[in-house]
Design an enzyme around this catalytic site. Sequence first.
Site, PDB file in Angstrom:
ATOM      1  CG  ASN A 274      54.253 -12.761  78.154  1.00  0.00           C
ATOM      2  OD1 ASN A 274      55.066 -11.832  78.196  1.00  0.00           O
ATOM      3  ND2 ASN A 274      53.008 -12.606  77.751  1.00  0.00           N
TER       4      ASN A 274
ATOM      5  CE1 TYR B 116      52.089 -14.844  84.531  1.00  0.00           C
ATOM      6  CE2 TYR B 116      52.409 -15.029  82.161  1.00  0.00           C
ATOM      7  CZ  TYR B 116      52.059 -14.285  83.272  1.00  0.00           C
ATOM      8  OH  TYR B 116      51.676 -12.979  83.120  1.00  0.00           O
TER       9      TYR B 116
HETATM   10  C1  GBH Z   1      49.317 -14.255  80.236  1.00  0.00           C
HETATM   11  O1  GBH Z   1      49.011 -15.479  79.668  1.00  0.00           O
HETATM   12  C2  GBH Z   1      48.482 -13.193  79.602  1.00  0.00           C
HETATM   13  O2  GBH Z   1      49.218 -12.469  78.656  1.00  0.00           O
HETATM   14  C3  GBH Z   1      47.835 -12.265  80.572  1.00  0.00           C
HETATM   15  O3  GBH Z   1      46.833 -11.555  79.925  1.00  0.00           O
HETATM   16  C4  GBH Z   1      47.332 -13.045  81.762  1.00  0.00           C
HETATM   17  O4  GBH Z   1      46.612 -12.251  82.646  1.00  0.00           O
HETATM   18  C5  GBH Z   1      48.524 -13.641  82.447  1.00  0.00           C
HETATM   19  O5  GBH Z   1      49.211 -14.457  81.579  1.00  0.00           O
HETATM   20  C6  GBH Z   1      48.192 -14.467  83.662  1.00  0.00           C
HETATM   21  O6  GBH Z   1      47.519 -15.630  83.284  1.00  0.00           O
HETATM   22  O7  GBH Z   1      43.337 -21.562  83.281  1.00  0.00           O
HETATM   23  O8  GBH Z   1      45.132 -22.442  84.608  1.00  0.00           O
HETATM   24  O9  GBH Z   1      44.094 -23.833  82.942  1.00  0.00           O
HETATM   25  C7  GBH Z   1      49.829 -16.547  80.119  1.00  0.00           C
HETATM   26  C8  GBH Z   1      49.418 -17.820  79.459  1.00  0.00           C
HETATM   27  C9  GBH Z   1      47.372 -18.895  79.062  1.00  0.00           C
HETATM   28  C10 GBH Z   1      48.474 -19.145  81.124  1.00  0.00           C
HETATM   29  C11 GBH Z   1      46.102 -19.436  79.653  1.00  0.00           C
HETATM   30  C12 GBH Z   1      47.240 -19.680  81.712  1.00  0.00           C
HETATM   31  C13 GBH Z   1      45.249 -20.844  81.344  1.00  0.00           C
HETATM   32  C14 GBH Z   1      45.682 -21.982  82.187  1.00  0.00           C
HETATM   33  N1  GBH Z   1      48.183 -18.257  80.057  1.00  0.00           N
HETATM   34  N2  GBH Z   1      46.446 -20.335  80.713  1.00  0.00           N
HETATM   35  S1  GBH Z   1      44.474 -22.491  83.324  1.00  0.00           S
END
Ligand code: GBH
Length: 457
Positions: A300, A302
């Site tokens: 994954n 992002y």
């Molecule tokens: C994925 O996590 C998940 O697998 C999925 O369920 C989720 O919907 C998708 O990403 C989109 O987020 O709140 O901005 O401070 C990706 C890893 C972990 C990235 C939690 C965002 C919170 C950062 N994510 N993180 S923030």
Amino acid sequence: IDEREKPRLPDMPAGFVWGTATAAYQIEGGAAEDGRGPSIWDTFTRVPGAIADGSSGDVACDHYHRWAEDVDLLGELGADAYRFSISWSRVLPTGSGKVNQAGLDFYRRLTDRLGERGLRPFVTLYHWDLPQALEDLGGWRSRDTAERFAEYTGVIADALGDRVQDWITLNEPYCTSITGYAEGRHAPGTREGHGALAAVHHLLLGHGLATRVLRERRPDARVGITLNLSPAVPASGSEADRAAADRQDLLVNRQFTDPVLAGEYPAGLTALYDGVTDFGFRRAGDLDIISAPLDFLGVNYYYRIHVTDAPFAEPDPARRSAYDIGVRTFKPEGVPVTDLGWPIEPEGLRSTLTGLAGRFPKLPPVYVTENGRAELAPGPVPDPERIDFVAGHLAAVREALDAGVDVRGYFYWSLIDNFEWARGYGPRFGLVHIDYPTGTRTPKASFRWLREQLRSR
Ligand code: GBH
């Protein structure tokens, strides 16, 4: 808008899998229906202040009732595959023991229809929704939870193994362990050092035990794990910033890739956690189980994480959470960001993929099991940003393929707008807009664009 001006997807190798991804708690709703037991997210969403908009997944996208419509959307998109997760407590309401047949029936109906539409299911067994009954017994801090996960995997393999070949044991064990047990922003919402690291280990052990169960029960199974990987970029060339980036990389990436793909925790991890004096939860032989060969790795991607060196928030290592590693993250100048502030850098996907291939000589084939962006706009707006985002990241995948990385597919996150965990329903990642609470589905421009691209392959 003139269709010809829109970006095009690069040509991909024959058999490259195009899909979308979702997760049970984020879309299903039906939280108290047909015998489903509570999970840690049902509990956590009741904690005041835990969720930005005070919402929960009680109803979510009502996919529990509208699943047929959602499968039809996938068919209309022309996708090859669909990645979804199973709610453990829908099938085993207390996490272990008694099976809830109605829960299994739901996933049998869903997979039946996927088969009818020619869609290949990729089943994630665990996407963060631990049965609350198991959390009450210690959750992932407890070794027994890994054993219960293997038991649950056996139940699912028996019930769905005739129609599912592609299995993902865990989604993002980093988020379960560190965001859940160290940072406290996800369920169960605690801030621990030792407990979070025990959770890391027991999640990985659960992955290994589940892999073993799938291999035993379903010789035709293809088994993988999905990790969230984020390159860590130092703010400067200074030794301090480079060391900070190294700590960030250990925390998010190598703590998970190295045990799974190389059978060892990375050097440096023990020093990073010098407040944890007792790693007794790691037993002899565990790493052999954890590093059992896989059929694929799910990635994954992002964003990249930009960091500088910073003081620890808690000076006493013995009281420090496992998330407190002496780094500060920041938004770099000149890099575009999404409405969530996430840097848009497709280059990070390319370097993640080529980096894996470089570090692990026996890297199995890779699927990008999630990649996507969100906007905070409430209505079904035109979404040219999403089209550019997907095209840009697929170009990065194409570069990784050209560099020799065996990438087999790409799953856009997500098919539909859904419950974005601690951020509630504000962020919208979908190719399809959801109107809450009516649940009306409206395909966005990105959906129509992707459909055209997939048709003209
Ligand atoms: C994925 O996590 C998940 O697998 C999925 O369920 C989720 O919907 C998708 O990403 C989109 O987020 O709140 O901005 O401070 C990706 C890893 C972990 C990235 C939690 C965002 C919170 C950062 N994510 N993180 S923030």
